[in-house]
Design an enzyme around this catalytic site. Structure first.
Site, PDB file in Angstrom:
ATOM      1  N   ASP A 163     -26.628  25.776  48.529  1.00 14.75           N
ATOM      2  CA  ASP A 163     -26.222  24.874  47.443  1.00 14.75           C
ATOM      3  C   ASP A 163     -27.423  24.623  46.551  1.00 14.75           C
ATOM      4  O   ASP A 163     -28.417  24.029  46.979  1.00 14.75           O
ATOM      5  CB  ASP A 163     -25.694  23.560  48.022  1.00 14.75           C
ATOM      6  CG  ASP A 163     -25.130  22.643  46.948  1.00 14.75           C
ATOM      7  OD1 ASP A 163     -25.119  23.045  45.760  1.00 14.75           O
ATOM      8  OD2 ASP A 163     -24.693  21.531  47.278  1.00 14.75           O
ATOM      9  N   LYS A 241     -13.857  18.750  46.801  1.00 18.37           N
ATOM     10  CA  LYS A 241     -14.235  17.417  47.255  1.00 18.37           C
ATOM     11  C   LYS A 241     -13.191  16.435  46.728  1.00 18.37           C
ATOM     12  O   LYS A 241     -13.271  16.016  45.561  1.00 18.37           O
ATOM     13  CB  LYS A 241     -15.639  17.053  46.754  1.00 18.37           C
ATOM     14  CG  LYS A 241     -16.731  17.982  47.277  1.00 18.37           C
ATOM     15  CD  LYS A 241     -18.088  17.654  46.667  1.00 18.37           C
ATOM     16  CE  LYS A 241     -19.172  18.532  47.273  1.00 18.37           C
ATOM     17  NZ  LYS A 241     -20.497  18.310  46.640  1.00 18.37           N
TER      18      LYS A 241
END
Length: 333
Positions: A163, A241
């Site tokens: 990430d 998310k």
């Protein structure tokens, strides 16, 4: 009779948690509690500072407004709610209707941070498929490349999710790749948001053979009218998310569309408490059972809330001990 409550919670965080250069000492959020016909459902509304489009205060005001309508017999329109409110209310409604399966995927991809000499034995002892997450872009590209290579060389059956949070220019992203042998790159599942623009990220993937995933780019794209997953070209995976995306139904539509285009989906955390995190684990097992979710965030907290995360030894604070900011009852609906 419908009843509803709105609690405000504040949980201590690990001293090392930093969100976009801001230290996070406490995680603040709202918990909604819906009751009807002897059944109860909880949902968590916790905008993520510096990531969510809505503020903590805005989310609380909207949540109370929606609850006031619900207790008076009106349906909640999740499509008009801001993402964190839509997620929390949808979770509570599903709990109330028993439509969110109980079985969860609590096998989170561990976040690799800290001393590699301590982490490598832990990862080596993982059972089953070994998938871990590694933050890159915080230091020099040569350091990131060397550490990623070290983990992959030391653990031959490990797959890494990286990430970068848009930290790199295209040149820096390519420099990172140069420090990783082509024979190891295939064990990088993907790099989330490697570059500052989507176009550069796609170029990085084409030039290096390292797959990419959209997180923030997905959140921005779904706000556009007529959005379709097929427009997200050159991507291997979507990081969903729900706190930043919206209701569970909205997430399911994204998952179904991604599946139709052979795009991998990973359900991930936005630093929810153990209440929301547990619901995400159950949602992940239900919708994408073959994928290890990105839910290894309980370790960043100093305490849990009401519903313990399996195997977590942190103290559990009770919901009843949090601040009850609103409650209401209505006539029979």
């Amino acid at each position: 009779m419908r009843q509803a409550k709105l609690y405000r919670y504040s949980l201590p965080m690990d001293s090392g948690v930093i969100l976009r250069e801001q230290k996070l000492t406490h995680r603040d959020g709202w918990i909604v509690e819906l009751s009807e016909d002897g059944q109860t459902g909880l949902g968590e509304i916790a905008p993520l500072p510096r990531f969510s489009q809505e503020t903590f205060e805005q989310a609380g005001i909207e949540a109370q407004s929606q609850l006031e309508q619900w207790v008076n017999g009106k349906d909640i329109d999740l499509e008009v709610c801001v993402p964190s409110v839509a997620f929390g209310l949808s979770a509570a409604l599903m709990e109330l209707a028993h439509t969110l399966p109980q079985t969860g995927n609590y096998r989170a991809a561990p976040l690799c941070s800290g001393d590699p000499d301590e982490l490598i034995p832990i990862l080596n002892n993982m059972q089953g498929t070994k998938v871990a997450k590694f933050k890159v872009g915080l230091y020099e590209t040569i350091r990131d490349g060397m550490l990623v290579s070290l983990f992959l060389e030391s653990i031959p059956d490990l797959t890494l999710r990286l990430d970068a949070n848009k930290a790199w220019t295209l040149d820096k992203a390519k420099q990172f790749a140069k420090h990783i042998s082509p024979s190891l790159r295939q064990r990088i599942a993907f790099v989330e948001e490697p570059c500052q623009t989507p176009g550069d990220s796609v170029s990085f993937a084409i030039d290096t053979g390292i797959a990419i995933a959209w997180d923030e780019t997905l959140q921005a794209a779904i706000k556009e009218p007529g959005f379709s997953v097929k427009e997200l070209t050159g991507v291997k995976a979507l990081i969903i998310k729900p706190t930043l995306i919206g209701s569970f139904d909205k997430c399911i539509r994204l998952i179904d569309e991604a599946r139709s285009h052979a795009i991998q989906v990973v359900i991930s955390s936005s630093l929810e408490s153990s209440i929301g995190l547990g619901q995400l684990a159950r949602f992940a097992h239900w919708q994408v059972p073959a994928e290890t979710p990105g839910l290894d965030t309980m370790q960043l907290f100093g305490a849990q809330l009401e519903t313990p995360w399996p195997g977590c030894l942190l103290p559990v604070e009770r919901l009843a001990d949090q601040t009850l900011v609103w409650q209401s009852e209505s006539v029979d609906s």
